[in-house]
Design a protein around this motif. Structure first.
Motif, mmCIF file in Angstrom:
data_model
loop_
_atom_site.group_PDB
_atom_site.id
_atom_site.type_symbol
_atom_site.label_atom_id
_atom_site.label_comp_id
_atom_site.label_asym_id
_atom_site.label_seq_id
_atom_site.Cartn_x
_atom_site.Cartn_y
_atom_site.Cartn_z
ATOM 1 N N ARG A 38 14.247 -19.790 -16.158
ATOM 2 C CA ARG A 38 14.691 -20.832 -15.229
ATOM 3 C C ARG A 38 13.576 -21.156 -14.235
ATOM 4 N NH1 ARG A 38 18.859 -18.512 -12.860
ATOM 5 N NH2 ARG A 38 20.383 -19.262 -14.355
ATOM 6 N N ASP A 39 12.926 -20.136 -13.701
ATOM 7 C CA ASP A 39 11.825 -20.353 -12.760
ATOM 8 C C ASP A 39 10.677 -21.123 -13.417
ATOM 9 O OD1 ASP A 39 13.280 -19.005 -10.831
ATOM 10 O OD2 ASP A 39 12.113 -17.140 -11.015
ATOM 11 N N ALA A 40 10.365 -20.759 -14.661
ATOM 12 C CA ALA A 40 9.276 -21.440 -15.371
ATOM 13 C C ALA A 40 9.634 -22.904 -15.623
ATOM 14 C CB ALA A 40 8.977 -20.731 -16.686
ATOM 15 N N ILE A 91 7.553 -26.298 -14.550
ATOM 16 C CA ILE A 91 6.848 -27.158 -15.502
ATOM 17 C C ILE A 91 7.645 -28.373 -15.968
ATOM 18 C CG2 ILE A 91 5.348 -25.314 -16.332
ATOM 19 C CD1 ILE A 91 7.113 -25.065 -18.789
ATOM 20 N N ALA A 92 8.963 -28.304 -15.886
ATOM 21 C CA ALA A 92 9.795 -29.429 -16.345
ATOM 22 C C ALA A 92 11.119 -29.429 -15.593
ATOM 23 C CB ALA A 92 10.025 -29.318 -17.851
ATOM 24 N N PRO A 93 11.079 -29.678 -14.282
ATOM 25 C CA PRO A 93 12.306 -29.588 -13.477
ATOM 26 C C PRO A 93 13.435 -30.491 -13.956
ATOM 27 C CG PRO A 93 10.489 -30.518 -12.189
ATOM 28 C CD PRO A 93 9.918 -30.065 -13.497
ATOM 29 N N SER A 94 13.118 -31.574 -14.610
ATOM 30 C CA SER A 94 14.176 -32.466 -15.100
ATOM 31 C C SER A 94 15.022 -31.803 -16.185
ATOM 32 C CB SER A 94 13.578 -33.763 -15.640
ATOM 33 O OG SER A 94 12.808 -33.502 -16.802
ATOM 34 N N ARG A 95 14.527 -30.717 -16.755
ATOM 35 C CA ARG A 95 15.248 -30.018 -17.829
ATOM 36 C C ARG A 95 16.165 -28.902 -17.310
ATOM 37 N NH1 ARG A 95 15.722 -31.893 -22.743
ATOM 38 N NH2 ARG A 95 15.883 -29.735 -23.324
ATOM 39 N N LEU A 96 16.155 -28.651 -15.995
ATOM 40 C CA LEU A 96 17.004 -27.594 -15.438
ATOM 41 C C LEU A 96 18.493 -27.783 -15.738
ATOM 42 C CD1 LEU A 96 15.359 -26.670 -12.043
ATOM 43 C CD2 LEU A 96 15.671 -25.198 -14.038
ATOM 44 N N HIS A 105 15.408 -17.324 -26.709
ATOM 45 C CA HIS A 105 14.384 -17.744 -27.665
ATOM 46 C C HIS A 105 14.101 -19.241 -27.553
ATOM 47 C CE1 HIS A 105 11.967 -17.693 -31.291
ATOM 48 N NE2 HIS A 105 12.611 -18.788 -31.657
ATOM 49 N N SER A 106 15.156 -20.029 -27.513
ATOM 50 C CA SER A 106 15.004 -21.480 -27.444
ATOM 51 C C SER A 106 14.209 -21.909 -26.215
ATOM 52 C CB SER A 106 16.394 -22.115 -27.427
ATOM 53 O OG SER A 106 16.315 -23.505 -27.239
ATOM 54 N N TRP A 107 14.553 -21.357 -25.060
ATOM 55 C CA TRP A 107 13.883 -21.766 -23.837
ATOM 56 C C TRP A 107 12.499 -21.140 -23.710
ATOM 57 C CZ3 TRP A 107 14.970 -25.951 -21.243
ATOM 58 C CH2 TRP A 107 16.201 -26.534 -21.484
ATOM 59 N N ALA A 108 12.281 -19.988 -24.314
ATOM 60 C CA ALA A 108 10.935 -19.404 -24.323
ATOM 61 C C ALA A 108 9.987 -20.275 -25.149
ATOM 62 C CB ALA A 108 10.972 -17.977 -24.873
ATOM 63 N N VAL A 109 10.463 -20.774 -26.274
ATOM 64 C CA VAL A 109 9.647 -21.681 -27.092
ATOM 65 C C VAL A 109 9.376 -22.964 -26.313
ATOM 66 C CG1 VAL A 109 9.604 -23.100 -29.194
ATOM 67 C CG2 VAL A 109 10.364 -20.703 -29.300
ATOM 68 N N PHE A 110 10.397 -23.493 -25.651
ATOM 69 C CA PHE A 110 10.218 -24.704 -24.838
ATOM 70 C C PHE A 110 9.120 -24.488 -23.796
ATOM 71 C CE2 PHE A 110 11.168 -27.052 -20.946
ATOM 72 C CZ PHE A 110 11.155 -28.359 -21.419
ATOM 73 N N VAL A 111 9.202 -23.380 -23.067
ATOM 74 C CA VAL A 111 8.207 -23.091 -22.030
ATOM 75 C C VAL A 111 6.821 -22.911 -22.656
ATOM 76 C CG1 VAL A 111 7.473 -21.363 -20.320
ATOM 77 C CG2 VAL A 111 9.846 -22.164 -20.365
ATOM 78 N N ILE A 170 5.607 -24.257 -25.241
ATOM 79 C CA ILE A 170 5.065 -25.570 -25.612
ATOM 80 C C ILE A 170 4.707 -26.372 -24.364
ATOM 81 C CG2 ILE A 170 5.641 -27.805 -26.657
ATOM 82 C CD1 ILE A 170 7.341 -26.152 -28.718
ATOM 83 N N GLU A 171 5.602 -26.425 -23.402
ATOM 84 C CA GLU A 171 5.399 -27.252 -22.205
ATOM 85 C C GLU A 171 4.275 -26.750 -21.311
ATOM 86 O OE1 GLU A 171 6.873 -30.230 -21.399
ATOM 87 O OE2 GLU A 171 7.754 -30.122 -23.393
ATOM 88 N N ARG A 172 3.899 -25.498 -21.439
ATOM 89 C CA ARG A 172 2.792 -24.968 -20.636
ATOM 90 C C ARG A 172 1.465 -25.617 -21.020
ATOM 91 N NH1 ARG A 172 2.100 -19.314 -21.670
ATOM 92 N NH2 ARG A 172 0.731 -19.248 -19.873
ATOM 93 N N HIS A 173 1.439 -26.283 -22.151
ATOM 94 C CA HIS A 173 0.230 -26.960 -22.634
ATOM 95 C C HIS A 173 0.550 -28.448 -22.756
ATOM 96 C CE1 HIS A 173 -1.567 -23.061 -23.521
ATOM 97 N NE2 HIS A 173 -0.369 -22.720 -23.943
ATOM 98 N N PRO A 174 0.236 -29.228 -21.730
ATOM 99 C CA PRO A 174 0.654 -30.634 -21.694
ATOM 100 C C PRO A 174 0.253 -31.453 -22.922
ATOM 101 C CG PRO A 174 -0.161 -29.969 -19.555
ATOM 102 C CD PRO A 174 -0.447 -28.831 -20.498
#
Length: 113
Positions: free
Chosen positions: A10-12, A16-21, A49-55, A57-61
Motif C-alpha cells: 500500500r505504501d509503495a 508510485i501510483a496513488p490513483s490505484r489506491l 502477488h498481484s500487487w507486488a508484480v504491479f509495483v 512494473i510501475e517502479r520502472h516508468p
C-alpha cells in the motif's frame, strides 16, 4: 522493492501510483473476505502477488508505459495481438522474477566501502 505485505505494498502504491489506491483497497477487502469465507490464505497470497508484480512494473516508468501501450494495442483489436501478448507476458515474467520469495526480506546492497 517493498516487503511483500499489504501495508508495504500500500505504501509503495501510494508513492508510485496513488490513483490505484482505491483498487488496491478494494482488492484487499475482497481477498480478506474470500480468505475468511474459504478459510484459506490463497486469496491473500494472490492479492500480495498481484500487487507486488504491479509495483515491480510501475517502479520502472518506461516498462510501465510500454505495458500500457501493449495493453491498448490488444484492447483495440485492430492488429494481430500475438506479438503484443508475448511482450506483455515477458514484462510480467521479468517483474515476477525480480520479486523476493514470500517470507523473505528483499536484499539491500551493502554500502560501498
Amino acid at each position: 522493492m517493498p516487503q511483500l505485505t499489504p501495508d508495504a505494498l500500500r505504501d509503495a502504491v501510494a508513492r508510485i501510483a496513488p490513483s490505484r489506491l482505491p483498487a488496491l483497497t478494494q482488492h484487499l477487502f475482497e481477498a480478506t473476505t474470500n480468505a475468511q469465507q474459504t478459510q484459506s490464505l490463497a486469496p491473500l497470497r494472490a492479492f500480495v502477488h498481484s500487487w507486488a508484480v504491479f509495483v515491480a512494473i510501475e517502479r520502472h516508468p518506461a516498462r510501465a508505459e510500454r505495458l500500457r501501450e501493449l495493453e491498448r494495442t490488444v484492447e483495440a483489436g485492430e492488429v494481430d495481438p500475438t506479438n503484443a501478448i508475448t511482450e506483455i507476458r515477458t514484462i510480467r515474467e521479468t517483474a515476477e522474477a525480480g520479486l523476493p520469495r514470500p517470507g523473505t526480506t528483499p536484499r539491500v546492497p551493502s554500502p560501498a566501502a
